[in-house]
Design a protein around this motif. Structure first.
Motif, PDB file in Angstrom:
ATOM      1  N   GLN A  92      15.049   5.808  13.097  1.00 28.29           N
ATOM      2  CA  GLN A  92      14.274   7.046  13.030  1.00 28.29           C
ATOM      3  C   GLN A  92      13.249   6.985  11.897  1.00 28.29           C
ATOM      4  N   PHE A  93      13.715   6.512  10.757  1.00 30.08           N
ATOM      5  CA  PHE A  93      12.842   6.457   9.586  1.00 30.08           C
ATOM      6  C   PHE A  93      11.712   5.442   9.775  1.00 30.08           C
ATOM      7  N   ARG A  94      12.059   4.255  10.294  1.00 36.99           N
ATOM      8  CA  ARG A  94      11.081   3.165  10.389  1.00 36.99           C
ATOM      9  C   ARG A  94      10.135   3.329  11.571  1.00 36.99           C
ATOM     10  N   GLN A  95      10.638   3.786  12.721  1.00 37.07           N
ATOM     11  CA  GLN A  95       9.828   3.801  13.937  1.00 37.07           C
ATOM     12  C   GLN A  95       9.199   5.162  14.238  1.00 37.07           C
ATOM     13  N   VAL A  96       9.711   6.217  13.626  1.00 34.47           N
ATOM     14  CA  VAL A  96       9.188   7.551  13.935  1.00 34.47           C
ATOM     15  C   VAL A  96       8.580   8.214  12.693  1.00 34.47           C
ATOM     16  N   ILE A  97       9.345   8.278  11.608  1.00 31.16           N
ATOM     17  CA  ILE A  97       8.916   9.032  10.436  1.00 31.16           C
ATOM     18  C   ILE A  97       7.765   8.352   9.700  1.00 31.16           C
ATOM     19  N   LEU A  98       7.930   7.068   9.384  1.00 27.32           N
ATOM     20  CA  LEU A  98       6.882   6.374   8.635  1.00 27.32           C
ATOM     21  C   LEU A  98       5.544   6.334   9.379  1.00 27.32           C
ATOM     22  N   PRO A  99       5.522   6.001  10.684  1.00 30.45           N
ATOM     23  CA  PRO A  99       4.221   6.050  11.384  1.00 30.45           C
ATOM     24  C   PRO A  99       3.588   7.435  11.363  1.00 30.45           C
ATOM     25  N   ALA A 100       4.403   8.477  11.354  1.00 28.46           N
ATOM     26  CA  ALA A 100       3.863   9.838  11.373  1.00 28.46           C
ATOM     27  C   ALA A 100       3.202  10.226  10.054  1.00 28.46           C
ATOM     28  N   ILE A 101       3.595   9.575   8.954  1.00 24.75           N
ATOM     29  CA  ILE A 101       3.010   9.917   7.651  1.00 24.75           C
ATOM     30  C   ILE A 101       2.100   8.794   7.139  1.00 24.75           C
ATOM     31  N   LYS A 102       1.621   7.944   8.020  1.00 25.50           N
ATOM     32  CA  LYS A 102       0.803   6.804   7.593  1.00 25.50           C
ATOM     33  C   LYS A 102      -0.408   7.239   6.762  1.00 25.50           C
ATOM     34  N   PRO A 103      -1.163   8.276   7.150  1.00 27.75           N
ATOM     35  CA  PRO A 103      -2.286   8.697   6.286  1.00 27.75           C
ATOM     36  C   PRO A 103      -1.847   9.088   4.879  1.00 27.75           C
ATOM     37  N   ALA A 104      -0.684   9.734   4.762  1.00 27.36           N
ATOM     38  CA  ALA A 104      -0.176  10.111   3.440  1.00 27.36           C
ATOM     39  C   ALA A 104       0.205   8.876   2.632  1.00 27.36           C
ATOM     40  N   LEU A 105       0.703   7.851   3.300  1.00 29.82           N
ATOM     41  CA  LEU A 105       1.008   6.596   2.615  1.00 29.82           C
ATOM     42  C   LEU A 105      -0.259   5.984   2.038  1.00 29.82           C
ATOM     43  N   TYR A 106      -1.327   5.975   2.837  1.00 27.82           N
ATOM     44  CA  TYR A 106      -2.605   5.450   2.363  1.00 27.82           C
ATOM     45  C   TYR A 106      -3.112   6.257   1.167  1.00 27.82           C
ATOM     46  N   THR A 107      -3.005   7.585   1.269  1.00 28.04           N
ATOM     47  CA  THR A 107      -3.465   8.445   0.178  1.00 28.04           C
ATOM     48  C   THR A 107      -2.673   8.187  -1.095  1.00 28.04           C
ATOM     49  N   ALA A 108      -1.351   8.116  -0.980  1.00 27.96           N
ATOM     50  CA  ALA A 108      -0.501   7.894  -2.147  1.00 27.96           C
ATOM     51  C   ALA A 108      -0.805   6.552  -2.805  1.00 27.96           C
ATOM     52  N   ALA A 109      -0.949   5.515  -1.983  1.00 28.34           N
ATOM     53  CA  ALA A 109      -1.238   4.183  -2.525  1.00 28.34           C
ATOM     54  C   ALA A 109      -2.602   4.156  -3.210  1.00 28.34           C
ATOM     55  N   THR A 110      -3.586   4.785  -2.594  1.00 26.46           N
ATOM     56  CA  THR A 110      -4.940   4.784  -3.158  1.00 26.46           C
ATOM     57  C   THR A 110      -5.001   5.560  -4.462  1.00 26.46           C
ATOM     58  N   LEU A 111      -4.376   6.737  -4.497  1.00 24.13           N
ATOM     59  CA  LEU A 111      -4.375   7.531  -5.721  1.00 24.13           C
ATOM     60  C   LEU A 111      -3.646   6.824  -6.855  1.00 24.13           C
ATOM     61  N   SER A 112      -2.519   6.211  -6.533  1.00 22.98           N
ATOM     62  CA  SER A 112      -1.759   5.486  -7.551  1.00 22.98           C
ATOM     63  C   SER A 112      -2.576   4.326  -8.116  1.00 22.98           C
ATOM     64  N   PHE A 113      -3.205   3.577  -7.224  1.00 21.82           N
ATOM     65  CA  PHE A 113      -4.016   2.425  -7.642  1.00 21.82           C
ATOM     66  C   PHE A 113      -5.169   2.880  -8.532  1.00 21.82           C
ATOM     67  N   ALA A 114      -5.879   3.925  -8.078  1.00 23.75           N
ATOM     68  CA  ALA A 114      -7.043   4.394  -8.822  1.00 23.75           C
ATOM     69  C   ALA A 114      -6.654   5.014 -10.157  1.00 23.75           C
ATOM     70  N   HIS A 115      -5.559   5.770 -10.173  1.00 21.49           N
ATOM     71  CA  HIS A 115      -5.142   6.406 -11.418  1.00 21.49           C
ATOM     72  C   HIS A 115      -4.714   5.379 -12.450  1.00 21.49           C
ATOM     73  N   THR A 116      -4.080   4.311 -11.995  1.00 23.01           N
ATOM     74  CA  THR A 116      -3.685   3.242 -12.919  1.00 23.01           C
ATOM     75  C   THR A 116      -4.910   2.558 -13.503  1.00 23.01           C
ATOM     76  N   ILE A 117      -5.922   2.349 -12.695  1.00 24.37           N
ATOM     77  CA  ILE A 117      -7.142   1.692 -13.177  1.00 24.37           C
ATOM     78  C   ILE A 117      -7.833   2.534 -14.255  1.00 24.37           C
ATOM     79  N   GLY A 118      -7.773   3.855 -14.120  1.00 30.34           N
ATOM     80  CA  GLY A 118      -8.463   4.712 -15.069  1.00 30.34           C
ATOM     81  C   GLY A 118      -7.650   5.129 -16.279  1.00 30.34           C
ATOM     82  N   GLU A 119      -6.385   4.734 -16.350  1.00 27.61           N
ATOM     83  CA  GLU A 119      -5.524   5.184 -17.448  1.00 27.61           C
ATOM     84  C   GLU A 119      -5.993   4.599 -18.788  1.00 27.61           C
ATOM     85  N   PHE A 120      -5.878   5.404 -19.837  1.00 30.19           N
ATOM     86  CA  PHE A 120      -6.353   5.003 -21.168  1.00 30.19           C
ATOM     87  C   PHE A 120      -5.312   5.275 -22.258  1.00 30.19           C
TER      88      PHE A 120
END
Length: 233
Positions: free
Chosen positions: A134-162
């Motif tokens: 259920q988690f791998r074949q149904v839930i994760l595909p349904a939140i794929k855009p949120a996964l992209y958003t989370a990964a992108t924000l995390s990556f960008a925030h780390t790059i800008g940290e001071f």
């Protein structure tokens, strides 16, 4: 771009990549559990996860510096027992980045899990899927855009940290000096041409990140609406 700036760029990309990967591995199951949890400690956990959004980076970096000082306490035990020194090291700035970027990964995922229709879980169960399926074949595909958003924000925030990185890692060229610290060095030494190059690079990257997140959030809303319609149909 100078050799020092190139080193800072490579180190920054390495730090952001490792931080993002580790956060996704932790936050995906953690956010899924918390989204479905009704525990009385849930508000406390959500507060801890969200705290880095409002806590000044230098405050967090200071506590890391005190906690992991190799002269006493936990830092001394790590050095003498495991041979690990976190202060003024890549491991230290990685740990600080993990904590400081945590809400940028966790909160979008938790929100996406909470917005999934409950009928989607029931439909997956009726198909005979195990909880893992259920988690791998149904839930994760349904939140794929949120996964992209989370990964992108995390990556960008780390790059800008001071602040947090400066406090626990210092500003050691080739070891802990990231792009934000290199930019600070150029401005402090009045080398505004080099500072302008790094500033424009980070500005262009930040704009691209925000644009991508806006697009993925719209995709996430569309996917959620489609999922609800399919379940009801």
């Amino acid at each position: 771009m100078s050799d020092t700036d190139l080193q800072a760029t490579i180190l920054t990309l390495q730090l952001a990549s490792v931080t993002t990967l580790c956060l996704l591995l932790i936050c995906v199951p953690g956010a899924y559990y918390l989204a479905r949890s009704r525990s009385v400690v849930k508000p406390f956990i959500e507060t801890l996860v969200t705290l880095p959004l409002v806590l000044p980076p230098t405050v967090m970096g200071y506590y890391f510096l005190v906690l992991f000082s190799p002269n006493d306490g936990l830092g001394l035990w790590l050095r003498d027992t495991l041979g690990i020194e976190l202060v003024f090291s890549f491991s230290g700035i990685w740990l600080a980045s993990m904590i400081y970027s945590l809400p940028f990964t966790f909160r979008p995922l938790q929100s996406a899990f909470e917005q999934l229709p409950k009928d989607l879980y029931n439909a997956a169960a009726l198909l005979g899927f195990s909880p893992w399926q259920q988690f791998r074949q149904v839930i994760l595909p349904a939140i794929k855009p949120a996964l992209y958003t989370a990964a992108t924000l995390s990556f960008a925030h780390t790059i800008g940290e001071f602040g947090a990185i400066l406090m626990i890692g210092g500003n050691i060229v080739g070891e802990t000096q990231v792009l934000s610290l290199a930019l600070f060095d150029h401005a402090e030494s009045l080398d505004f041409q080099a500072a302008e190059q790094l500033a424009l690079l980070m500005l262009a990257f930040s704009f691209s990140v925000v644009f991508a997140c806006q697009w993925w959030q719209k995709q996430s809303a569309y996917v959620g609406y489609t999922s609800r319609c399919q379940v009801r149909g």
